[in-house]
Design a protein around this motif. Structure first.
Motif, PDB file in Angstrom:
ATOM      1  N   MET A  80     -77.628 -25.113  49.655  1.00  0.00           N
ATOM      2  CA  MET A  80     -76.626 -24.620  48.902  1.00  0.00           C
ATOM      3  C   MET A  80     -75.829 -25.834  48.033  1.00  0.00           C
ATOM      4  O   MET A  80     -75.842 -26.979  48.828  1.00  0.00           O
ATOM      5  N   ALA A  81     -75.384 -25.497  47.138  1.00  0.00           N
ATOM      6  CA  ALA A  81     -74.715 -26.516  46.208  1.00  0.00           C
ATOM      7  C   ALA A  81     -73.577 -25.825  45.540  1.00  0.00           C
ATOM      8  O   ALA A  81     -73.683 -24.723  45.054  1.00  0.00           O
ATOM      9  N   CYS A  82     -72.411 -26.839  45.379  1.00  0.00           N
ATOM     10  CA  CYS A  82     -71.256 -26.497  44.626  1.00  0.00           C
ATOM     11  C   CYS A  82     -71.630 -26.687  43.104  1.00  0.00           C
ATOM     12  O   CYS A  82     -72.743 -26.996  42.696  1.00  0.00           O
ATOM     13  N   THR A  83     -70.810 -26.127  42.100  1.00  0.00           N
ATOM     14  CA  THR A  83     -70.882 -26.099  40.719  1.00  0.00           C
ATOM     15  C   THR A  83     -71.188 -27.775  40.339  1.00  0.00           C
ATOM     16  O   THR A  83     -72.197 -27.649  39.554  1.00  0.00           O
ATOM     17  N   GLY A  84     -70.647 -28.795  40.743  1.00  0.00           N
ATOM     18  CA  GLY A  84     -71.063 -29.961  40.325  1.00  0.00           C
ATOM     19  C   GLY A  84     -70.411 -30.330  39.004  1.00  0.00           C
ATOM     20  O   GLY A  84     -69.755 -29.556  38.273  1.00  0.00           O
ATOM     21  N   ILE A  85     -70.994 -31.736  38.602  1.00  0.00           N
ATOM     22  CA  ILE A  85     -70.198 -32.170  37.271  1.00  0.00           C
ATOM     23  C   ILE A  85     -70.609 -31.269  36.111  1.00  0.00           C
ATOM     24  O   ILE A  85     -69.882 -31.379  35.386  1.00  0.00           O
ATOM     25  N   GLU A  86     -71.711 -30.439  36.345  1.00  0.00           N
ATOM     26  CA  GLU A  86     -71.987 -29.802  35.011  1.00  0.00           C
ATOM     27  C   GLU A  86     -70.867 -28.877  34.457  1.00  0.00           C
ATOM     28  O   GLU A  86     -70.598 -28.821  33.271  1.00  0.00           O
ATOM     29  N   TYR A  87     -70.013 -28.307  35.508  1.00  0.00           N
ATOM     30  CA  TYR A  87     -68.920 -27.303  35.192  1.00  0.00           C
ATOM     31  C   TYR A  87     -67.785 -27.412  35.915  1.00  0.00           C
ATOM     32  O   TYR A  87     -66.673 -26.846  35.371  1.00  0.00           O
ATOM     33  N   CYS A  88     -67.557 -28.607  36.631  1.00  0.00           N
ATOM     34  CA  CYS A  88     -66.486 -28.864  37.350  1.00  0.00           C
ATOM     35  C   CYS A  88     -65.711 -30.204  37.212  1.00  0.00           C
ATOM     36  O   CYS A  88     -66.476 -31.108  36.951  1.00  0.00           O
ATOM     37  N   LYS A  89     -64.384 -30.479  36.562  1.00  0.00           N
ATOM     38  CA  LYS A  89     -63.864 -31.418  36.378  1.00  0.00           C
ATOM     39  C   LYS A  89     -63.532 -32.292  37.506  1.00  0.00           C
ATOM     40  O   LYS A  89     -63.109 -33.492  37.300  1.00  0.00           O
ATOM     41  N   LEU A  90     -63.455 -32.018  38.615  1.00  0.00           N
ATOM     42  CA  LEU A  90     -63.292 -32.606  39.809  1.00  0.00           C
ATOM     43  C   LEU A  90     -64.584 -33.501  40.283  1.00  0.00           C
ATOM     44  O   LEU A  90     -64.576 -34.448  41.114  1.00  0.00           O
ATOM     45  N   ALA A  91     -65.707 -32.948  39.856  1.00  0.00           N
ATOM     46  CA  ALA A  91     -67.134 -33.256  40.642  1.00  0.00           C
ATOM     47  C   ALA A  91     -67.283 -34.632  40.018  1.00  0.00           C
ATOM     48  O   ALA A  91     -67.000 -34.992  39.063  1.00  0.00           O
ATOM     49  N   ILE A  92     -68.054 -35.515  40.826  1.00  0.00           N
ATOM     50  CA  ILE A  92     -68.581 -36.925  40.503  1.00  0.00           C
ATOM     51  C   ILE A  92     -69.841 -37.081  40.031  1.00  0.00           C
ATOM     52  O   ILE A  92     -70.287 -37.676  39.329  1.00  0.00           O
ATOM     53  N   VAL A  93     -70.760 -36.018  40.766  1.00  0.00           N
ATOM     54  CA  VAL A  93     -72.134 -36.121  40.632  1.00  0.00           C
ATOM     55  C   VAL A  93     -72.723 -34.615  40.158  1.00  0.00           C
ATOM     56  O   VAL A  93     -72.092 -33.759  40.659  1.00  0.00           O
TER      57      VAL A  93
END
Length: 314
Positions: free
Chosen positions: A178-191
Motif C-alpha cells: 500500500m502507498a500514501c498519495t505521495g508527492i503527486e498530490y500531497c504538499k508534505l510528501a518528499i518522494v
C-alpha cells in the motif's frame, strides 16, 4: 468488544493499550463517548504537536485512564475481560470470496497500491449493480469489496473484476503493498509513492513468483505515516538520500518487522539503512530471499526480521 486506547503513529508512534475491559454491543456508544470526552476535557488540544489522545494516555497510564473513565464519565465499573484470542487467519484484509452472515457472499479485490481512476470506478459500480445489490466498501488496507453477491454470480463477477486488472486472488505483493498519495498530490510528501509501489509489485512478481507468504510493504512519502510504515513488515519512509555518486535523489528509510494485532510492534530500523528509489526492487528482493533461506518453519516475516542479523537485513 475489547477496548484499546492511546494508539497512533506519525513522528511519535505509540501502540494502543488495552483497558482490560469487555464492553457489550449496547454499551459501546457510552464507552466511546466517555473516551472522546476525556480527550475533550483533559487532552493537550492547545498544543498542536501533542493534540492526540496517545500523549494523555502515555502520561496518565492505563490504570488512571480507566479509573477516570469509570468514575467520572460512565458512573459505573466496566466488566473485566480477557484479551481476545490470537487470530488464525493469514490475512486480515477481506480479499477473496467470503460468505456473509445472510448466506450471500462478498468479493474483495486488490487495486494496485489502492489507485483506481474514475473510469474504472464506474465499471466497478456497474459490476456491483449487475452482480450484487450495488453496495461497495473500501477498506483500511486500500482494498475494495462488492457486497451481497449470490453464489451463482460469483464466477461472473470475479471474471469481470479480473478483466479490469482488479485481482480477487492477487499475489502477496499486490495484496500486501500500500502507498500514501505521495508527492503527486500531497504538499508534505518528499518522494513519489504510487507509481513506485506499482512498479515494485510488478518487479517482485516477476523476480520471485514462488513467494507465497503474507507480506506487507507500506510506502510513505514523508515521516507522517499515513501509510503506517512503522507497523508493516517492510515500511518505507520517503526522504532524500545520496546515491553512489553523491547526488541527492528520492529514496527511503527502511523499517522492518512491524506488525498490528495481538503481537503488535514497531519495525526495526537498521542504522544507516536507506535505499534510493531505483535500488528499491533489488533491496526488497534481497531481503525476501534471505527470509526464505533463514526462516524457521511457519515463521512470519516480522518475527524473522526481529531476530535476523543486520547483515541479513541490508
Amino acid at each position: 468488544f475489547d477496548v484499546w486506547v492511546g494508539g497512533g503513529l506519525s513522528t511519535n508512534p505509540k501502540i494502543g493499550q488495552r483497558l482490560g475491559a469487555w464492553v457489550p454491543l449496547d454499551e459501546v456508544p457510552d464507552v466511546y463517548e466517555g473516551v472522546i470526552s476525556i480527550f475533550r476535557d483533559y487532552g493537550y488540544r492547545r498544543l498542536r504537536t501533542r493534540a492526540r489522545l496517545k500523549f494523555l494516555v502515555a502520561d496518565w497510564g492505563i490504570e488512571k485512564f480507566r479509573q477516570i473513565l469509570e468514575d467520572d464519565y460512565l458512573k459505573r465499573k466496566l466488566v473485566d475481560g480477557p484479551a481476545p484470542d490470537q487470530p488464525v487467519a493469514r490475512w486480515r484484509d477481506h480479499v477473496g470470496v467470503h460468505r456473509q452472515k445472510d448466506g450471500r457472499f462478498y468479493v474483495g479485490f486488490a487495486p494496485r497500491v489502492g489507485r483506481v481512476d474514475g473510469a474504472t470506478l464506474t465499471k466497478i459500480a456497474e459490476l456491483a449493480a449487475a452482480h450484487g445489490s450495488g453496495r461497495l466498501r473500501t477498506t483500511v488496507e486500500q482494498k475494495m469489496i462488492v457486497l451481497d453477491v449470490e453464489q451463482e454470480q460469483i464466477d461472473s463477477l470475479v471474471a469481470g473484476l479480473e478483466a479490469l486488472d482488479l485481482r480477487v486472488n492477487p499475489s502477496p505483493f499486490r495484496r500486501g503493498t500500500m502507498a500514501c498519495t505521495g508527492i503527486e498530490y500531497c504538499k508534505l510528501a518528499i518522494v513519489e509513492t504510487k507509481a513506485r509501489g506499482a512498479s515494485l509489485i510488478d518487479e517482485l512478481e516477476r523476480r520471485i513468483p514462488e513467494f507465497e507468504e503474507p507480506i506487507t510493504i507500506n510506502i510513505n512519502g514523508c515521516p507522517n505515516a499515513c501509510a503506517r510504515i512503522q507497523v508493516a513488515d517492510i515500511g518505507l519512509k520517503g526522504q532524500l538520500v545520496l546515491d553512489g555518486e553523491g547526488n541527492q535523489v528520492e529514496g527511503f528509510q527502511v523499517h522492518l518487522g512491524g506488525a498490528l494485532g495481538l503481537e503488535a510492534g514497531f519495525g526495526r530500523k537498521v542504522r544507516g539503512l536507506k535505499v534510493t528509489s531505483d535500488e528499491l526492487p533489488d533491496y526488497v528482493e534481497r531481503v525476501l530471499k534471505r527470509f526464505q533461506e533463514e526462516r524457521e518453519d511457519g515463521e512470519r516475516f516480522a518475527t524473522w526480521a526481529t531476530r535476523a542479523s543486520e547483515e541479513s537485513l541490508t
